[in-house]
Design a protein around this motif. Structure first.
Motif, PDB file in Angstrom:
ATOM      1  N   ARG A 128       0.836  -1.203   0.000  1.00 27.13           N
ATOM      2  CA  ARG A 128       0.000   0.000   0.000  1.00 27.13           C
ATOM      3  C   ARG A 128       0.872   1.255   0.000  1.00 27.13           C
ATOM      4  NH1 ARG A 128      -5.158  -1.138  -1.537  1.00 27.13           N
ATOM      5  NH2 ARG A 128      -5.766  -3.164  -0.675  1.00 27.13           N
ATOM      6  N   THR A 129       0.362   2.296  -0.611  1.00 26.47           N
ATOM      7  CA  THR A 129       1.080   3.567  -0.591  1.00 26.47           C
ATOM      8  C   THR A 129       1.185   4.070   0.844  1.00 26.47           C
ATOM      9  OG1 THR A 129      -1.008   4.745  -0.987  1.00 26.47           O
ATOM     10  CG2 THR A 129       0.341   4.205  -2.905  1.00 26.47           C
ATOM     11  N   GLY A 130       2.342   4.638   1.149  1.00 26.15           N
ATOM     12  CA  GLY A 130       2.584   5.124   2.499  1.00 26.15           C
ATOM     13  C   GLY A 130       3.235   4.110   3.421  1.00 26.15           C
ATOM     14  N   SER A 131       3.306   2.849   3.000  1.00 23.48           N
ATOM     15  CA  SER A 131       3.928   1.823   3.835  1.00 23.48           C
ATOM     16  C   SER A 131       5.427   1.765   3.563  1.00 23.48           C
ATOM     17  CB  SER A 131       3.292   0.456   3.567  1.00 23.48           C
ATOM     18  OG  SER A 131       3.477   0.077   2.211  1.00 23.48           O
ATOM     19  N   ASP A 132       6.187   1.315   4.559  1.00 24.66           N
ATOM     20  CA  ASP A 132       7.638   1.183   4.425  1.00 24.66           C
ATOM     21  C   ASP A 132       7.988  -0.239   4.018  1.00 24.66           C
ATOM     22  OD1 ASP A 132       8.088   3.800   5.159  1.00 24.66           O
ATOM     23  OD2 ASP A 132       8.259   3.333   7.292  1.00 24.66           O
ATOM     24  N   VAL A 133       8.800  -0.375   2.994  1.00 17.86           N
ATOM     25  CA  VAL A 133       9.244  -1.665   2.490  1.00 17.86           C
ATOM     26  C   VAL A 133      10.768  -1.701   2.567  1.00 17.86           C
ATOM     27  CG1 VAL A 133       9.368  -3.194   0.488  1.00 17.86           C
ATOM     28  CG2 VAL A 133       7.260  -1.957   0.989  1.00 17.86           C
ATOM     29  N   THR A 134      11.304  -2.750   3.199  1.00 19.40           N
ATOM     30  CA  THR A 134      12.745  -2.926   3.320  1.00 19.40           C
ATOM     31  C   THR A 134      13.216  -4.023   2.378  1.00 19.40           C
ATOM     32  OG1 THR A 134      12.705  -2.226   5.641  1.00 19.40           O
ATOM     33  CG2 THR A 134      14.648  -3.425   4.894  1.00 19.40           C
ATOM     34  N   LEU A 135      14.169  -3.696   1.542  1.00 15.87           N
ATOM     35  CA  LEU A 135      14.735  -4.647   0.586  1.00 15.87           C
ATOM     36  C   LEU A 135      16.098  -5.115   1.095  1.00 15.87           C
ATOM     37  CD1 LEU A 135      13.950  -2.747  -2.751  1.00 15.87           C
ATOM     38  CD2 LEU A 135      12.534  -4.436  -1.566  1.00 15.87           C
ATOM     39  N   ARG A 136      16.365  -6.421   0.950  1.00 18.07           N
ATOM     40  CA  ARG A 136      17.647  -7.005   1.351  1.00 18.07           C
ATOM     41  C   ARG A 136      18.134  -7.957   0.271  1.00 18.07           C
ATOM     42  NH1 ARG A 136      14.412  -7.142   5.933  1.00 18.07           N
ATOM     43  NH2 ARG A 136      15.191  -5.939   7.726  1.00 18.07           N
ATOM     44  N   CYS A 137      19.443  -8.097   0.205  1.00 16.62           N
ATOM     45  CA  CYS A 137      20.069  -9.048  -0.719  1.00 16.62           C
ATOM     46  C   CYS A 137      20.526 -10.249   0.105  1.00 16.62           C
ATOM     47  CB  CYS A 137      21.238  -8.379  -1.435  1.00 16.62           C
ATOM     48  SG  CYS A 137      21.636  -9.115  -3.034  1.00 16.62           S
ATOM     49  N   LYS A 138      19.772 -11.357   0.007  1.00 22.42           N
ATOM     50  CA  LYS A 138      20.020 -12.536   0.848  1.00 22.42           C
ATOM     51  C   LYS A 138      21.014 -13.470   0.172  1.00 22.42           C
ATOM     52  CE  LYS A 138      17.872 -13.248   4.101  1.00 22.42           C
ATOM     53  NZ  LYS A 138      18.063 -12.856   5.527  1.00 22.42           N
TER      54      LYS A 138
END
Length: 307
Positions: A128-138
């Motif tokens: 959803r817009t406004g939400s925080d998404v964390t990306l990681r390289c596993k």
């Protein structure tokens, strides 16, 4: 005969409308990721307002449609309301969705299974817009690798980082991947962004309770106090008035002591109704209505009267 034809026509219309209608059932992925290493276990569940009864998890890997729990012609196994894809050697990359008995379909979810050394940790379901998404390289060996993160072909940061957090907006929808100097790059995945959830309309009973509420003070009816700069001005005006009054008193006292008249009284003075008595040979002559038009004073203190 006519009744049977009408019933068949209605049934066909219902099937067509059901197939074209987006259902309220959605496919959930646990864990909520798009990319997995080979041999990972994934749980897929059909959830929604209509429940999971009569709904089947299906996928398309490019070689045709498969159903969960269909034996040799399908994939995975049924585990209660979910479809469990356990550790196995064959790839499970493809497009997954839920499908009802009448042909209704949920929104599709892309899942990628990779044999690379790193994968991108990115949500499988729309965000959803406004939400925080964390990306990681596993890393395949475990842990997180420092990497460069890319969005639609351009780097998000000028240097490598362990993770990156994005406050999602509609413009952030697109293709993401990560790349490392040591382990190479991950597969690419498309992250979908949806608008905020609409407000829920629920009927609630409002009860009035007495609570201590502090209200802001009401504006005063009295005029505001004088400003600091007004006080010196008022004091100066009062001082000037008192000084003028003292000067007037001193001048009046000085004029009285010296016998002088006020300058304004040294002009023309008119006397009306003056009675002049003159005695000549003991005969009193009374002349009335004599007007002295002017009174002049010379240095010898002699008075001249002009009639």
């Amino acid at each position: 005969m006519k009744t049977a034809s009408v019933s068949q026509l209605l049934g066909v219309c219902v099937l067509l409308l059901s197939a074209l209608t987006v259902s309220a059932v959605s496919l959930t992925v646990s864990p909520n990721l798009q990319q997995f290493f080979t041999g990972a276990s994934v749980s897929l569940t059909c959830e929604g307002q209509l429940g999971s009864d009569g709904w089947t998890v299906k996928r398309d890997t490019g070689s045709g449609t498969e159903s969960c729990g269909a034996g040799g012609w399908g994939f995975g196994r049924i585990n209660g309301p979910s479809c469990l894809v356990e550790k196995q050697s064959k790839p499970i990359s493809g497009v997954y969705w839920c499908e009802g008995e009448a042909g209704e379909k949920s929104e599709e979810v892309n899942i990628t299974v990779s044999g690379k050394e790193v994968i991108l940790e990115i949500p499988a379901l729309p965000v959803r817009t406004g939400s925080d998404v964390t990306l990681r390289c596993k890393k395949k060996t475990g842990g997180t690798a420092a990497a460069y993160f890319y969005f639609n072909g351009r780097p998000l940061r000028p240097k490598s980082e362990k993770n990156i957090t994005i406050n999602m907006q509609q413009s952030d929808e697109g293709l993401y991947w990560c790349a490392t100097d040591e382990f190479g790059s991950s597969p690419q995945s498309f992250l979908r962004v949806r608008g905020p959830l609409p407000p829920t309309t629920t009927t609630t009973t409002t009860t009035t309770t007495e609570t201590d509420v502090s209200y802001p003070p009401s504006p005063s009816l009295h005029p505001p106090p004088l400003q600091p700069f007004v006080i010196p001005v008022v004091a100066a005006v009062v001082s000037l008035c008192l000084l003028d009054l003292v000067l007037v008193v001193v001048l009046m006292k000085w004029w009285r002591q010296t016998g002088r008249t006020l300058p304004s009284l040294q002009g023309k003075v008119v006397y009306e109704g003056l009675t002049l008595k003159k005695t000549t040979n003991k005969i009193s002559i009374i002349q009335s209505h004599v007007v002295f038009s002017s009174l002049r004073t010379n240095t010898a203190s002699k008075h001249s009267v002009f009639i």
